[in-house]
Design a protein around this motif. Structure first.
Motif, short mmCIF file in Angstrom:
data_model
loop_
_atom_site.label_atom_id
_atom_site.label_comp_id
_atom_site.label_asym_id
_atom_site.label_seq_id
_atom_site.Cartn_x
_atom_site.Cartn_y
_atom_site.Cartn_z
N PRO A 1 46.88 22.20 49.32
CA PRO A 1 46.72 23.50 49.99
C PRO A 1 46.15 23.32 51.39
CG PRO A 1 45.16 23.27 48.16
CD PRO A 1 46.04 22.07 48.14
N SER A 2 46.59 24.20 52.30
CA SER A 2 46.14 24.10 53.69
C SER A 2 44.74 24.67 53.88
CB SER A 2 47.12 24.84 54.61
OG SER A 2 47.19 26.20 54.22
N GLY A 3 44.35 25.60 53.06
CA GLY A 3 43.02 26.20 53.16
C GLY A 3 42.30 26.04 51.84
N PRO A 4 41.19 26.71 51.72
CA PRO A 4 40.49 26.61 50.44
C PRO A 4 41.29 27.30 49.35
CG PRO A 4 39.48 28.28 51.82
CD PRO A 4 40.53 27.59 52.65
N PRO A 5 41.21 26.77 48.12
CA PRO A 5 41.90 27.45 47.03
C PRO A 5 41.35 28.85 46.84
CG PRO A 5 40.59 25.62 46.20
CD PRO A 5 40.50 25.60 47.68
N PRO A 6 42.15 29.75 46.30
CA PRO A 6 41.71 31.14 46.15
C PRO A 6 40.40 31.28 45.39
CG PRO A 6 44.03 30.95 45.68
CD PRO A 6 43.51 29.56 45.86
N SER B 1 38.14 31.34 37.94
CA SER B 1 38.75 32.36 37.10
C SER B 1 39.78 33.18 37.83
CB SER B 1 37.66 33.29 36.53
OG SER B 1 37.07 34.02 37.57
N VAL B 2 39.90 32.97 39.16
CA VAL B 2 40.86 33.70 39.96
C VAL B 2 41.91 32.72 40.43
CG1 VAL B 2 41.16 35.09 42.03
CG2 VAL B 2 39.08 35.30 40.71
N GLY B 3 43.17 33.05 40.29
CA GLY B 3 44.25 32.19 40.77
C GLY B 3 45.02 31.59 39.60
N PRO B 4 46.14 30.96 39.93
CA PRO B 4 46.97 30.38 38.87
C PRO B 4 46.33 29.14 38.28
CG PRO B 4 47.90 29.90 41.02
CD PRO B 4 46.73 30.81 41.24
N ARG B 5 46.70 28.83 37.06
CA ARG B 5 46.17 27.64 36.38
C ARG B 5 47.26 26.64 36.19
NH1 ARG B 5 40.94 28.50 33.78
NH2 ARG B 5 40.36 30.55 34.43
N HIS C 1 38.58 42.17 53.25
CA HIS C 1 38.16 41.00 52.47
C HIS C 1 39.20 40.67 51.39
CE1 HIS C 1 35.57 38.24 50.33
NE2 HIS C 1 35.81 38.91 49.22
N LEU C 2 39.67 41.67 50.68
CA LEU C 2 40.69 41.44 49.66
C LEU C 2 42.00 40.95 50.27
CD1 LEU C 2 40.04 44.48 47.31
CD2 LEU C 2 39.50 42.09 46.87
N GLN C 3 42.34 41.44 51.45
CA GLN C 3 43.55 40.99 52.13
C GLN C 3 43.44 39.51 52.49
OE1 GLN C 3 46.41 42.79 52.73
NE2 GLN C 3 47.30 40.87 53.42
N ALA C 4 42.27 39.08 52.94
CA ALA C 4 42.07 37.66 53.26
C ALA C 4 42.22 36.81 52.01
CB ALA C 4 40.70 37.46 53.89
N ARG C 5 41.67 37.26 50.91
CA ARG C 5 41.80 36.52 49.65
C ARG C 5 43.25 36.48 49.20
NH1 ARG C 5 38.51 37.90 44.91
NH2 ARG C 5 39.20 35.83 44.35
N PHE C 6 43.96 37.58 49.33
CA PHE C 6 45.36 37.65 48.94
C PHE C 6 46.20 36.73 49.82
CE2 PHE C 6 49.58 39.70 49.00
CZ PHE C 6 49.88 39.61 47.64
N ASP C 7 45.92 36.73 51.13
CA ASP C 7 46.65 35.84 52.04
C ASP C 7 46.41 34.38 51.70
OD1 ASP C 7 47.72 38.00 53.37
OD2 ASP C 7 46.26 37.96 55.00
N ALA C 8 45.17 34.03 51.34
CA ALA C 8 44.86 32.65 50.94
C ALA C 8 45.63 32.29 49.67
CB ALA C 8 43.36 32.49 50.73
N LEU D 1 48.49 33.64 48.62
CA LEU D 1 49.91 33.52 48.96
C LEU D 1 50.20 32.21 49.67
CD1 LEU D 1 51.02 37.09 50.09
CD2 LEU D 1 51.65 35.86 48.03
N GLY D 2 49.33 31.82 50.58
CA GLY D 2 49.50 30.54 51.27
C GLY D 2 49.46 29.38 50.31
N TRP D 3 48.59 29.44 49.35
CA TRP D 3 48.48 28.39 48.34
C TRP D 3 49.72 28.34 47.47
CZ3 TRP D 3 47.70 28.43 42.92
CH2 TRP D 3 47.31 27.20 42.38
N LEU D 4 50.23 29.52 47.08
CA LEU D 4 51.42 29.56 46.25
C LEU D 4 52.66 29.10 47.01
CD1 LEU D 4 50.88 32.89 44.30
CD2 LEU D 4 50.78 30.57 43.37
N GLU D 5 52.77 29.46 48.28
CA GLU D 5 53.93 29.10 49.09
C GLU D 5 53.97 27.61 49.41
OE1 GLU D 5 53.68 31.70 52.43
OE2 GLU D 5 54.58 33.38 51.35
#
Length: 109
Positions: free
Chosen positions: A85-90, A105-109, A65-72, A74-78
């Motif tokens: 964003p191609s998928g839902p924001p983190p 509260s999670v992710g860049p601002r 589950h954490l890997q999926a969130r991390f991948d999302a 990374l995809g958003w940042l890339e």
């Protein structure tokens, strides 16, 4: 199921000890040790192994589950700050029940 094995094994250990403690003659103690204590110890060890396996499976699911969130994330940042964003924001990726956090509260601002 694992807790039941541990409980039954503990009861057998107690019965084997209780029966063997009535006598000082090893010939009278051996049947209690063979029929109560040895199987009880086996059940306690098997139950403990199953408990460890269950916890390991839960940990692996949480890591996936954490890997999926991390991948999302990374995809958003890339994708760049101006790109859509191609998928839902983190912050919209569902959290595990033990890791609930306020939305946004999670992710860049």
């Amino acid at each position: 199921m694992p807790w039941a094995l541990v409980a039954i094994g503990a009861a057998l250990l107690f019965v084997g000890y209780w029966g063997a403690s009535d006598s000082t003659d090893p010939g009278r103690q051996l049947p209690y040790l063979a029929s109560g204590t040895a199987p009880g110890l086996s059940l306690v060890l098997c139950g403990a192994a199953l408990l460890i396996r269950t916890e390991h499976e839960k940990d692996r699911a949480e890591v996936r589950h954490l890997q999926a969130r991390f991948d999302a994330l990374l995809g958003w940042l890339e994708s760049g700050p101006t790109a859509e964003p191609s998928g839902p924001p983190p912050s919209e990726v569902p959290l595990g029940k033990d890791l609930d956090a306020p939305a946004g509260s999670v992710g860049p601002r």
